[in-house]
Design an enzyme around this catalytic site. Structure first.
Site, mmCIF file in Angstrom:
data_model
loop_
_atom_site.group_PDB
_atom_site.id
_atom_site.type_symbol
_atom_site.label_atom_id
_atom_site.label_comp_id
_atom_site.label_asym_id
_atom_site.label_seq_id
_atom_site.Cartn_x
_atom_site.Cartn_y
_atom_site.Cartn_z
ATOM 1 N N ASP A 122 0.872 -1.178 0.000
ATOM 2 C CA ASP A 122 0.000 0.000 0.000
ATOM 3 C C ASP A 122 0.907 1.225 0.000
ATOM 4 O O ASP A 122 2.135 1.098 -0.044
ATOM 5 C CB ASP A 122 -0.965 -0.007 1.209
ATOM 6 C CG ASP A 122 -2.306 0.613 0.849
ATOM 7 O OD1 ASP A 122 -2.311 1.785 0.412
ATOM 8 O OD2 ASP A 122 -3.340 -0.060 0.979
ATOM 9 N N HIS A 132 -2.728 3.155 -4.528
ATOM 10 C CA HIS A 132 -2.155 2.599 -3.290
ATOM 11 C C HIS A 132 -0.748 2.083 -3.573
ATOM 12 O O HIS A 132 -0.345 1.030 -3.069
ATOM 13 C CB HIS A 132 -3.054 1.495 -2.732
ATOM 14 C CG HIS A 132 -4.345 2.021 -2.153
ATOM 15 N ND1 HIS A 132 -4.407 2.646 -0.932
ATOM 16 C CD2 HIS A 132 -5.606 2.027 -2.639
ATOM 17 C CE1 HIS A 132 -5.670 3.006 -0.686
ATOM 18 N NE2 HIS A 132 -6.411 2.649 -1.707
ATOM 19 N N GLU A 162 -9.936 2.965 -5.207
ATOM 20 C CA GLU A 162 -9.664 4.331 -4.765
ATOM 21 C C GLU A 162 -8.601 5.086 -5.576
ATOM 22 O O GLU A 162 -7.878 5.908 -5.019
ATOM 23 C CB GLU A 162 -9.261 4.319 -3.274
ATOM 24 C CG GLU A 162 -10.372 3.804 -2.385
ATOM 25 C CD GLU A 162 -10.045 3.819 -0.905
ATOM 26 O OE1 GLU A 162 -10.917 4.220 -0.137
ATOM 27 O OE2 GLU A 162 -8.914 3.435 -0.526
#
Ligand code: ACM
Ligand code: ZN
Length: 786
Positions: A211, A286, A351
């Site tokens: 991440d 990420h 995201e």
């Protein structure tokens, strides 16, 4: 029997019990404490007694079944010191044995088992060693919980009730996730986590290995991934949302990674326990830690540092216009695929803020060349290209539900996290689905009232809510529902830095999730789960697993009878504790305090403190609820600006006598979004006033701040007001613990009918706050007039 003889025998038995120190209780067959509860159980009379002469025998000599029988022998040895011999079947003994036998029974499927216990033997039948392993977990749970102890336990009879069980899981994907990027967890703890999964018959470990805040897996071809990507500056003394990036010249010292040898060992450890590891390598977002190490694969070329805390929005992405990006990712995936033998590789997909893609010439050129309609389709192109590579290696991809946007890759499985809708859409398109909706499956959410819990990311997912989760939505047809492989709980670790805290967040909620995923839907029954979870907690204690007691926390519900001027109180908790004790004098409740039997009334200002007891000990933290019987009780309140969302008891919420707790959503706080509070109370006629007091809440993490100014004014006619006092309150300069503050003022010889309270909202989140410039909330619970 003659009475004297009977008495003599009772004494004799008593002496024997006393002298041997052995507990002689018969196992109560009807009260099994198996979690997850088995599909089918038939009870018989009597029990099998495990003793040092018991033999463990198995058919089909292979490494998996051998591991499983040695595994149970080892656990038994830990607490009993019985060195039970483990033997491949040659000649069956006449009795006192546990026999693991391969059978062919279609009804049991790949993971099911049959377990028959009689006085002489225990027989396990399964199609596979997975069935043996799950039977072992059940056998251990049929024994007293002391079996899980790591040291010899005396004075326990190791009885297993005579019983027949036929059992198999409802879902094939029974997953638990762990984010090791936001905080690193050592390899040794990963094994403990796998043991925790095994105890609950879970079979998928979703290992979130990468991440923004850290890359955790050694990749031989790209050594900077671990020499740079695995380390960030240490800002652990600051809240996650409140951490400055790495300064020029500052050394990154916080983090860690797993070597390939460690990973191989963990993969083997998991496989022995029938657990498949799904590694997650996040893309295209990420990826901050990767791009800090190899900025050439980003759109801008960097440079970047590994962020030590929150990143939002997530704009640093792999460049989708650059072919070398794909070569880089594919080389990483080559090594990952070699390390993890399971079918699925998780590629993230969530995201991604595509601002940089929209500005990048190479990304735009790709959009043109591939005739894509914008950046969402570029993400789809990205995932499809990676899927093609992974499928060429005979593996399958799984990704977060954003992979549906811009067109899903042909063979992708969807992990539905933003609710169930993504999963429903995917199943309707004949894609497989794993359900992980935040509402029920995010174990980084609070499991009890926030004021009594360690700081968490937000949300509220108590044990009972997890237990009530249903992975198959009603809106799917029977055929579509076959695409729901199962579900899993996700444990993101922004706010979880240690193994102890991690265990606290996952236990006992994992037990509830296990039952959702293993047991037949019609057998799920919360009332019947409660006594079993209490035994499961005893097992956690024996295993030294830290766990939450949040389900024991007492809710104190208060109401006011405005005619009788009495407060009514009702106590409850999720565990429906039989023993709740409370005080009304401000003291902490003890075993001698009043036991709650039914709702009660109090006709004065008081504080109720209550806690649940289990086996004579207070469990969890003490709850409290304050009430005030004051002069303005139930007097009308006129507000200049309306409250919003949080009504704190409605129109008379500020004069209902019921105070708020540190939980802003306890129903007793009235919330004003960006507005000031300006309230006028009409006492009905002119009265002597001795004091005015208001209570405000501050929870900076939830954008709730104290007012910057509180003013009190009084009037006899409601037209002309005289100011009596004001309080200045400095604005918080950083995150603070949740706090309630009373603004109290004593008056002398004052008379009034109308009381005006003005409280200034600070308006916008200060610059240091993640919500900088956003609307601030003002929360007030009561205006107390004496
Ligand atoms: C997620 O929680 N971002 C999948
Ligand atoms: Zn680009």
């Amino acid at each position: 029997m003659k009475k004297v003889l009977k008495q003599f025998l009772i004494i004799l038995i008593g002496v024997f019990i006393f002298s041997s120190g052995i507990v002689f209780s018969e196992p109560d067959n009807k009260k099994l404490s198996i979690i997850p509860t088995p599909s089918q159980v038939n009870f018989h009379k009597g029990y099998f007694l495990l003793n040092p002469q018991t033999k463990i025998i198995y058919s089909g000599n292979n490494s998996e079944s051998k591991f499983t029988v040695e595994y149970i022998a080892k656990i038994i040895r830990g607490s009993t010191e019985f060195k039970l011999p483990v033997k491949d079947v040659v000649k069956m003994p006449s009795k006192n044995y546990i026999f693991f036998n391969y059978i062919h029974d279609e009804n049991l499927g790949k993971e099911g088992y049959k377990l028959d216990v009689d006085k002489d033997k225990i027989s396990v039948g399964a199609n596979s060693s997975a069935g043996f392993f799950y039977a072992v977990q059940t056998i251990l749970q049929l024994l007293p919980s002391e079996i899980y102890g790591r040291k010899k336990v005396k004075h326990v009879q190791w009885k297993i009730p005579c019983i027949s069980i036929v059992d198999k899981p409802r879902f094939q994907w029974r997953g638990m996730h762990l984010d090791v990027s936001r905080h690193f967890f050592p390899a040794e703890f990963i094994k403990t986590y796998i043991d925790m999964l095994a105890l609950h018959k879970m079979n998928v470990f979703h290992w979130h290995l990468t991440d923004d805040q850290g890359w955790r897996v050694e990749i031989k071809k790209y050594p900077k991934l671990i020499s740079i990507g695995a380390w960030r500056v240490d800002r652990e003394d600051r809240l996650w949302n409140d951490r400055e990036p790495q300064h020029e010249g500052e050394k990154a010292t916080y983090g860690g990674f797993y070597t390939q040898d460690e990973i191989k060992e963990i993969v083997k450890y998991a496989a022995e326990r029938q657990i498949t590891i799904v590694p997650e390598i996040e893309l295209p977002a990420h990826s901050g830690a990767v791009l800090a190490a190899y900025p050439e694969y980003s759109c801008t070329g960097g440079p970047f540092t590994v962020p030590p805390g929150s990143v939002w929005p997530i704009t640093t992405l792999y460049c989708a216009g650059n072919d070398s990006t794909f070569e880089f990712i594919e080389s990483i995936l080559d090594e990952v695929i070699n390390l993890f033998p399971g079918t699925f590789i998780h590629i993230g997909g969530d995201e991604a803020d595509k601002t940089e893609w929209s500005k990048c010439q190479k990304c735009q050129a790709r959009i043109k060349a591939e005739r894509l309609k914008g950046e969402n389709e570029l993400q789809s192109y990205f995932i499809k290209r990676i899927e093609k590579f992974i499928v060429s290696k005979n593996r399958r991809i799984i990704g977060w539900d954003e992979i549906l946007e811009g067109g899903i890759a042909p063979e992708a499985t969807v992990m539905s996290w933003r609710g169930m809708d993504g999963g429903i859409a995917a199943a309707r398109m004949n894609h497989d689905v794993v359900m992980t909706p935040g509402s029920h499956c995010y174990f980084d959410y609070y499991q009890g009232k926030p004021d009594f819990e360690p700081l968490a990311i937000g949300g509220y997912t108590p044990l009972k809510k997890v237990y009530e989760f249903e992975p198959i939505p009603d809106s799917l047809t029977f055929e579509q529902s076959k695409h729901i492989l199962g579900a899993q709980a996700n444990v993101w670790t922004e706010f979880i830095a240690t193994p102890e805290h991690f265990q606290y967040m996952t236990l006992p909620r994992m037990a509830a999730m296990a039952e959702v995923l293993w047991s037949p839907k019609q057998m799920r029954d919360w009332n019947e789960f409660i006594p079993r979870i209490e035994v499961q907690i005893e097992r956690y204690n024996k295993l030294n697993y830290n766990h939450a007691k949040s389900a024991y926390l007492i809710s104190i519900s208060a109401s006011l009878d405005s005619v009788k001027k009495e407060f009514g109180f009702e106590l409850s908790n999720e565990m429906q504790s039989k023993e709740m004790r409370y005080t009304l004098d401000g003291k902490e409740p003890t075993i001698h305090s009043t036991k709650y039997v039914k709702p009660f009334n109090v006709n004065k200002s008081t504080v109720v403190k209550a806690v649940a007891f289990h086996k004579g000990k207070a469990i969890g933290v003490v709850s409290e609820q304050k009430v005030y019987l004051h002069k303005a009780l139930f007097k009308p309140v006129t507000l200049k600006y309306p409250y919003y969302k949080y009504n704190g008891g409605g129109e008379l919420g500020l004069t209902n006598g019921i105070r708020g707790t540190k939980s802003y959503n306890d129903g007793n706080w009235q919330g004003f979004e960006q507005n000031d509070l300006e309230a006028i109370i009409d006492l009905g006629y002119v009265k002597q006033i001795n004091s005015i007091s208001t209570g405000f809440l501050q929870n900076t993490n939830s954008w709730i701040f104290f007012p910057s100014l509180v003013e009190y004014k009084i009037s006899e006619d409601g037209v002309s007001y005289s100011a009596i006092t004001h309080f200045d309150q400095p604005v918080a300069t950083g995150h603070r613990e949740v706090e309630i503050k009373e603004f109290s003022f004593e008056l002398k010889d004052a008379k009034a009918r109308f009381i005006k309270v003005i409280a200034k909202n600070i308006g916008q989140c200060p610059d240091w706050h993640i919500g900088k410039g956003g609307k601030v909330w003002l929360f007030i619970d009561e205006i107390v007039v004496e």
